[in-house]
Design a protein around this motif. Structure first.
Motif, short mmCIF file in Angstrom:
data_model
loop_
_atom_site.label_atom_id
_atom_site.label_comp_id
_atom_site.label_asym_id
_atom_site.label_seq_id
_atom_site.Cartn_x
_atom_site.Cartn_y
_atom_site.Cartn_z
N LYS A 1 42.10 46.91 38.22
CA LYS A 1 41.71 47.95 37.28
C LYS A 1 41.84 47.46 35.84
O LYS A 1 42.64 46.57 35.55
CB LYS A 1 42.56 49.19 37.50
CG LYS A 1 42.27 49.91 38.82
CD LYS A 1 43.06 51.20 38.92
CE LYS A 1 42.70 51.93 40.21
NZ LYS A 1 43.47 53.20 40.36
N SER A 2 41.07 48.09 34.96
CA SER A 2 41.04 47.65 33.56
C SER A 2 42.43 47.73 32.92
O SER A 2 42.81 46.85 32.14
CB SER A 2 40.03 48.48 32.76
OG SER A 2 40.33 49.86 32.86
N GLN A 3 43.18 48.78 33.24
CA GLN A 3 44.52 48.90 32.68
C GLN A 3 45.40 47.72 33.08
O GLN A 3 46.17 47.18 32.27
CB GLN A 3 45.16 50.22 33.14
CG GLN A 3 46.55 50.50 32.56
CD GLN A 3 46.53 50.75 31.06
OE1 GLN A 3 45.68 51.48 30.57
NE2 GLN A 3 47.45 50.14 30.33
N ASP A 4 45.26 47.27 34.34
CA ASP A 4 46.04 46.12 34.82
C ASP A 4 45.60 44.83 34.14
O ASP A 4 46.42 43.96 33.84
CB ASP A 4 45.88 45.98 36.34
CG ASP A 4 46.41 47.20 37.09
OD1 ASP A 4 47.38 47.81 36.60
OD2 ASP A 4 45.84 47.54 38.14
N ILE A 5 44.31 44.70 33.90
CA ILE A 5 43.78 43.50 33.24
C ILE A 5 44.36 43.38 31.83
O ILE A 5 44.79 42.30 31.40
CB ILE A 5 42.23 43.57 33.19
CG1 ILE A 5 41.66 43.47 34.61
CG2 ILE A 5 41.66 42.47 32.30
CD1 ILE A 5 40.19 43.76 34.72
N ARG A 6 44.37 44.50 31.10
CA ARG A 6 44.93 44.52 29.74
C ARG A 6 46.43 44.18 29.78
O ARG A 6 46.92 43.37 28.99
CB ARG A 6 44.70 45.88 29.10
CG ARG A 6 45.08 45.95 27.63
CD ARG A 6 45.04 47.37 27.12
NE ARG A 6 43.71 47.96 27.11
CZ ARG A 6 43.33 48.94 27.93
NH1 ARG A 6 44.18 49.43 28.83
NH2 ARG A 6 42.11 49.43 27.87
N ASP A 7 47.14 44.81 30.71
CA ASP A 7 48.58 44.58 30.81
C ASP A 7 48.92 43.13 31.13
O ASP A 7 49.87 42.56 30.58
CB ASP A 7 49.19 45.49 31.88
CG ASP A 7 49.19 46.96 31.46
OD1 ASP A 7 49.02 47.22 30.25
OD2 ASP A 7 49.36 47.82 32.34
N LYS A 8 48.15 42.52 32.04
CA LYS A 8 48.41 41.12 32.41
C LYS A 8 48.24 40.19 31.22
O LYS A 8 49.00 39.24 31.03
CB LYS A 8 47.47 40.68 33.55
CG LYS A 8 47.91 41.14 34.94
CD LYS A 8 46.96 40.60 36.01
CE LYS A 8 47.39 41.06 37.39
NZ LYS A 8 48.65 40.41 37.83
N GLU B 1 45.07 28.50 31.64
CA GLU B 1 46.07 28.99 32.59
C GLU B 1 45.86 30.48 32.89
O GLU B 1 45.90 30.90 34.05
CB GLU B 1 47.48 28.77 32.02
CG GLU B 1 48.60 29.27 32.95
CD GLU B 1 49.98 29.16 32.31
OE1 GLU B 1 50.93 29.72 32.90
OE2 GLU B 1 50.11 28.55 31.22
N LEU B 2 45.64 31.27 31.86
CA LEU B 2 45.46 32.70 32.05
C LEU B 2 44.22 32.99 32.89
O LEU B 2 44.27 33.77 33.86
CB LEU B 2 45.37 33.41 30.71
CG LEU B 2 45.12 34.93 30.76
CD1 LEU B 2 46.28 35.65 31.43
CD2 LEU B 2 44.89 35.49 29.37
N LEU B 3 43.10 32.36 32.53
CA LEU B 3 41.84 32.65 33.23
C LEU B 3 41.85 32.20 34.67
O LEU B 3 41.44 32.93 35.58
CB LEU B 3 40.67 32.02 32.48
CG LEU B 3 40.33 32.61 31.10
CD1 LEU B 3 39.19 31.84 30.45
CD2 LEU B 3 39.97 34.08 31.19
N THR B 4 42.31 30.98 34.91
CA THR B 4 42.16 30.40 36.24
C THR B 4 43.35 30.66 37.16
O THR B 4 43.19 30.77 38.38
CB THR B 4 41.92 28.89 36.14
OG1 THR B 4 43.05 28.27 35.50
CG2 THR B 4 40.65 28.60 35.34
#
Length: 869
Positions: free
Chosen positions: A2-9, A111-114
């Motif tokens: 979910k978008s909220q999880d993407i932002r939080d990560k 690192e973040l993306l992959t």
């Protein structure tokens, strides 16, 4: 995911890399004259990049709300037609202010993306700056060599200056950048076309998601580059595009950022998304634009006719007309989407929940207003089509519809096409170009580089404590504009001059050199944390010590009005309720203006209570209690009011007068008694749920009462100096009302007599009872005459003209049977006949009127009337 999880990560990842996580800054900018809105993630941090302030920490990360609808970065007209441009968008960013550089920025992005998000390395491409002959810059080999450690060289592409050299503006910090692109096409599509050929080619599935900017240069006014003493990192990742990739969909609008709003639009309109191109575009436009408008209102920017407010109004009107044209929405509906939006994004951006009622009311009122304007525009377009002598409508007329009624060219073309007409598009574009050229010419200015005379990191404001001080000039620059001509912006090591801010205008005054030379300070402003003094001339001896002196009366009166706004705010919350919040203010020496949230008219007795409340606080002689550099949370805990949309630091300045306590950087009187008196001059609505009070204080109140007294004495003289002036006026009003009734009766009797005479002048023309006559009646009398004749005679076609105090009047009455049988239209007829009297008008098919400024044309108009039969 979910978008909220993407932002939080994202935020948690950079927190683990020792970054300070900060909330999004307000989207509406208040101390940067070069920008209306935050249009990129770095905008709130400009003062750090420019070296005008120190960040809380050298590593920062955030999710910043941005708006791109004006100036260099303008995506507005693309929004809705593709699936990846937006007006409002979130920019996920990490920042280094003189700390880490390319090596860490690239490593952490990869690192973040992959690894954290798990994006397949084989769908990623990166770009590197290829160099530029214009600036004698070589390829960014350092970035290329770092990228080789993470991705195969065939996926590292060279990018030109347009795509891979980022600049803050015409001047300022800049540098090469590396973009990360993602290719989310199907395997079949990838087999047909190599992804690298689609990078930066506006392909909807091969898009940039992250830009890593390496700030290492400073662009000077002459275009040359110099190396910055400290190198910085500025990255920005498009949140909506990242969600598209991680949620495995082909469009930003298919992510959970937009789907709840889209579903609500489908429910309201009854139109399905994904079935028709025009419907889909309209739904995308509305789902995007409601976000931009809602966030702007939450941050304190209401729709208006100027500046940033005009931009917001334009965005909302674009959404309204797409709903009007393609979703058949003739009543307000966009305001209903704010509930869904606040549920979707209110956790990350609580201002949407806190300001929800205000956002709904403002949008609803704007919808009502513009839908009325659309109706007026449609009538005008009908008139233009009726008067067109060919099947092509002039571009000037189409532009008039755009400029006056907000009708875009595509809407005018659509309606015209339905009626068998087309538009002179080249003529429209020519008019649009003229307007843009005029606008550019009016706002064009040329700013030189700062000339640094003395390195000074303080440039301290000491104006709370003194109005006179000896200062040294540390830097200056020249600004030339068509509006103000040639001016100089001066910066001193310290200053008593208050810069415009918090609604209060900037100080005026002067600086005096040791040889007696005086330079007048015309205004004081703040730009990216630097206090700028505006002067017409430059001192002759730049390195002299100057005596800086603020205009004491200008400051004293401004301070009086500023303190009064605090007391007024307290009064409003006391009398009307604690729902009242300040929504804007303007504090000048001679007046104050205060905007506040309230959902009903303030009644006269309430206004009197408010005025009395403020004056009671003035009489109490409440002393100023000032706390400088108090921790923000401590001030709030003590009861201080903070304003939505304002940018506050960790420490703030709190101002207290009795029970009134607010966070404020403005100047105030030492004691409320110094205000002398407070007088409300007006109260009214400026938007749905927003009221405005205008008031005066201090010596201006004395001038006001003196003027009122003179008018009162003059009125008594006119009334022959009665002992009871009010009763004398009431008697006059009563007598006047009686006389009016007598006149009305006389006019009715006159009309009856006229009717009898006119019936004898009616002639038969092809089976129609026709009369065209000039009469000595007013508009009301003529209307009564028309309908009385029409009630007594069938098939009546009557045109009457009158000269009323030098103004021409035409009235046309047509029996309803004739309207249907002979296709006659009174509205169309009076518009045509109105040309004879140099005017225009309209109305219904059976009765219409026209007014004009040429009574001599009445006879010609009456003669022409017979031609319709």
């Amino acid at each position: 995911m979910k978008s909220q999880d993407i932002r939080d990560k994202f935020l948690k990842f950079f927190e683990s890399k020792q970054h300070l996580i900060v909330p999004s800054a307000p989207m509406v900018l208040k101390d940067d004259p070069t920008l209306m809105f935050v249009n990129s993630g770095m905008a709130p941090f400009k003062e750090y990049f420019l070296g005008n302030a120190d960040p809380k920490k050298n590593r920062i990360a955030d999710s910043q709300k941005c708006l791109r609808v004006s100036g260099k970065h303008n995506d507005l007209e693309e929004v809705g037609y593709d699936t990846y441009h937006h007006t409002l968008f979130e920019m996920l960013g990490n920042w280094s202010f003189g700390d880490y550089f390319k090596k860490e920025a690239i490593a952490w992005a990869w690192e973040l993306l992959t690894e954290v998000y798990g994006i397949d390395k084989d769908i990623l491409y990166v770009t590197v700056f290829e160099g530029s002959d214009d600036d004698s810059l070589d390829v960014d080999q350092e970035a290329y060599d770092i990228w080789k450690q993470y991705i195969s060289e065939d996926r590292i592409l060279m990018g030109n200056k347009k795509d891979n050299f980022w600049e803050m503006g015409d001047q300022g910090p800049c540098g090469p950048c590396s973009e990360i692109h993602v290719d989310i096409r199907s395997a079949e599509e990838k087999a047909k076309v190599d992804g690298k050929s689609l990078v930066n080619m506006d392909h909807p599935q091969v898009v940039e998601i992250w830009n890593l900017v390496f700030m290492q240069y400073n662009r000077k006014a002459n275009g040359s580059l110099e190396i910055l003493p400290n190198k910085h990192i500025d990255t920005g990742m498009g949140f909506e595009r990242l969600c598209m990739v991680l949620q495995d969909v082909q469009s930003n609008y298919d992510t959970d950022v937009f789907t709840p709003i889209i579903r609500e639009i489908e429910t309201i309109s009854g139109k399905g998304y994904g079935k028709d191109d025009k419907t889909d575009i309209a739904i995308r436009v509305i789902s995007d634009h409601v976000r931009a408008v809602a966030f702007s209102i939450a941050d304190g920017q209401l729709p208006s006719n100027t500046g940033a407010g005009y931009v917001i109004r334009r965005i909302l009107r674009r959404a309204i007309r797409y709903g009007f044209t393609f979703l058949n929405q003739k009543e307000p509906f966009i305001y209903k989407l704010t509930d869904t939006l606040s549920k979707q994004m209110g956790t990350a951006f609580p201002e949407l929940k806190n300001q929800k009622r205000l956002i709904e009311n403002v949008i609803k009122e704007e919808e009502h207003s513009f839908l009325r304007t659309l109706d007026q525009g449609l009538l005008l377009l009908d008139r233009v089509i009726e008067n067109s002598k060919s099947e092509t409508i002039a571009g000037t007329k189409a532009f008039e519809l755009y400029d006056t009624y907000g009708f875009p060219l595509d809407l005018t073309q659509l309606i015209a096409k339905e009626k068998g007409y087309n538009i002179d598009e080249a003529g429209f574009n020519a008019e649009m170009k003229k307007q843009k050229d005029r606008s550019r010419a009016a706002s064009a200015s040329e700013t030189s580089d700062w000339v640094v005379l003395k390195e000074d990191d303080t440039e301290e404001f000491i104006g709370y404590d003194t109005l006179v001080v000896d200062v040294k000039l540390t830097r200056y620059r020249k600004v030339t504009s068509k509006k103000d001509g040639e001016q100089y912006q001066l910066v001193f090591n310290m200053t008593p001059f208050y810069p415009e801010g918090g609604g209060q205008v900037g100080d005026k005054g002067s600086i005096e050199a040791s040889n007696g030379e005086v330079i007048y300070i015309l205004d004081t402003k703040k730009e990216n944390n630097v206090i700028i003094h505006i002067a017409k001339n430059l001192p002759e001896h730049l390195n002299d010590t100057f005596r800086a002196e603020v205009n004491e009366e200008h400051r004293r009166l401004s301070a009086s009005n500023h303190t009064a706004t605090h007391l007024l705010h307290q009064a409003l919350r006391t009398v009307l309720g604690e729902h009242v919040e300040q929504k804007g203010s303007l504090v000048r020496p001679k007046s104050l203006r205060f905007d506040f949230s309230h959902y009903a008219k303030v009644e006269p007795d309430q206004l009197q209570q408010i005025e009395d409340f403020v004056n009671a606080r003035i009489k109490e002689n409440l002393p100023l209690e000032e706390q400088r550099n108090i921790p923000m949370q401590k001030a709030l805990d003590e009861g201080a009011l903070a304003l939505f949309g304002e940018k506050y630091g960790d420490t703030v300045r709190a101002i207290r007068f009795g029970q009134s306590m607010e966070l404020c950087g403005g100047t105030h009187v030492p004691n409320t008694g110094d205000i002398w008196h407070f007088k409300i001059k007006s109260e009214g609505a400026i938007a749905a749920g927003i009221r405005r009070i205008e008031a005066i204080t201090n010596m201006v109140v004395g001038d006001y009462f003196e003027t009122i007294d003179k008018e009162y004495q003059a009125l008594k003289e006119v009334l022959k100096n009665p002992n009871e002036p009010v009763k004398a006026v009431e008697n006059l009003q009563s007598e006047n009302a009686d006389l009016k009734k007598q006149i009305e009766q006389l006019l009715k009797d006159k009309a009856k007599n006229v009717k009898g005479d006119l019936k004898n002048e009616i002639v038969d023309v092809n089976g129609v009872n026709f009369i065209a006559k000039k009469v000595d009646l007013d508009a009301s009398g003529i209307k009564d005459l028309c309908f009385e004749l029409g009630g007594e005679l069938d098939n009546l076609f009557a045109i009457f003209g009158a000269d009323n105090n030098g103004k021409a009047l035409l009235s046309c009455y047509i029996s309803k049977s004739l309207v249907a049988e002979k296709d006659l239209n009174a509205g169309t007829i009076v518009r045509e006949l109105g040309k004879h009297i140099q005017g225009g008008g309209g109305g219904q098919p059976f009765f219409a009127t026209a007014g004009g400024k040429n009574p001599d044309g009445i006879e010609e108009a009456l003669k022409a009337a017979k031609n319709y039969l």
